[in-house]
Design an enzyme around this catalytic site. Structure first.
Site, PDB file in Angstrom:
ATOM      1  CG  HIS A   1      36.326  32.368  41.438  1.00  0.00           C
ATOM      2  ND1 HIS A   1      37.700  32.240  41.316  1.00  0.00           N
ATOM      3  CD2 HIS A   1      36.123  33.390  42.303  1.00  0.00           C
ATOM      4  CE1 HIS A   1      38.292  33.152  42.080  1.00  0.00           C
ATOM      5  NE2 HIS A   1      37.355  33.858  42.685  1.00  0.00           N
TER       6      HIS A   1
ATOM      7  CE  LYS B   1      36.584  35.612  39.096  1.00  0.00           C
ATOM      8  NZ  LYS B   1      36.197  37.018  39.272  1.00  0.00           N
TER       9      LYS B   1
END
Ligand code: NAP
Length: 273
Positions: A155, A159
């Protein structure tokens, strides 16, 4: 039958703007209200480059729902205001489709009760990408035959949580499939797993016996590989969300189907078949 009337909460946010565009473009859906804390008075269609939609962004959800009487409210806001929005929607008999993450078990219990007392369904999906749901389904199917598996999820660097909710859910589905089939992964001999200082989260400990590796780097959006290994072969199932558009077919599908559901329903797979 007329179009399904849709209100969008969080309409000026990153996901909300995509939802506004998707609702305007979807056949059988009609955008009737756009609610946010910012961009008040701006036309929601103009905001997302779709031309004038005749729907100005407004801040008072209760007033908007009283006036426009939507069938469905799609919510991509923030966790702190979410339950307030859902109570208001259910009070109006408007069925919520929820993408906002961060609800806890007490919230789910309240929603179940509110859904029953108002006879209004509630739909929640932690991941609206149809490809991600298929990845989990295919992974669960493969686990019966190839029980040795690890997950790599990648990600963007902003995040905060790891492993991702999707990785946790995939690990859970694999665990269930292995138990149902009566198969187990090959035990890892003690001492074979290297523990490096600073590699916290590289191998998550809360995923049952499915190791999960989390990568957080610029250049990624949301990606996951589920890698199965067997004697002389490997199988990789990979899903990539490279744009927020990846969530929109799932959102539109849920908006179309939610009124036909009963009670609180969680997970996109519940409306896919
Ligand atoms: P974002 O860009 O911050 O957008 C949220 C928007 O909602 C902002 O414009 C915010 O206004 C507004 N807002 C906050 N509280 C509100 C309230 N009570 N009433 C009306 N508007 C309100 O966030 P995002 O990236 O779009 O993400 C939104 C949510 O979707 C997050 O919880 C995220 O985890 C989730 N998400 C879910 C999926 C899925 O597949 N389920 C996929 C991606 C993201 P302010 O700017 O004033 O705060």
């Amino acid at each position: 039958m007329g179009d399904i009337k849709v209100a969008v909460t969080g309409a000026a946010g990153r996901m909300g703007r995509e939802v506004v565009r998707a609702v305007i473009e979807a056949e059988g859906l009609e955008l009737v209200a756009a609610i946010d804390r910012g961009c008040i008075g701006t036309d929601a269609g103009e905001l997302v480059g779709c031309g004038n939609a005749g729907v100005a962004v407004e801040s008072n959800l209760d007033e908007a729902l009283s006036r426009t009487k939507p069938d469905v409210m799609v919510d991509f806001t923030l966790p702190e205001g979410l339950m307030g929005n859902l109570r208001t929607a259910l009070g109006h008999g408007t069925a919520p489709v929820v993408g906002t993450t961060g609800l806890n078990p007490a919230d789910f219990a309240e929603l179940e009760q509110l859904s029953a007392s108002t006879s209004t369904p509630v739909f929640i999906a932690p991941n609206f990408a149809i490809g991600a749901v298929l990845m989990m389904r295919f992974a669960a199917a493969a686990a019966k035959y190839m029980p040795d598996v690890e997950i790599i999820e990648l990600h963007h660097d902003k995040k905060l949580d790891s492993p991702s909710g999707t990785a946790l859910l995939t690990a859970q589905r694999i665990g269930e499939a292995r138990r149902a089939a009566g198969v187990s992964p090959t035990p890892v001999p003690a001492g074979r797993i290297e523990k490096a200082v600073g590699a916290l989260g590289a191998r998550a400990e809360n995923t049952g016996d499915v190791p999960v590796h989390s990568v957080r780097l610029q250049g990624f959006v949301a990606h996951q590989e589920v890698i199965f290994g067997g004697p002389g072969q490997a199988l990789t199932i990979r899903h990539d969300s490279i744009d927020r558009k990846s969530f929109m077919p799932g959102v539109v599908l849920a908006a179309r189907k939610v009124r036909g559901l009963t009670g609180l329903v969680i997970g996109l797979e519940k409306v896919m078949d």
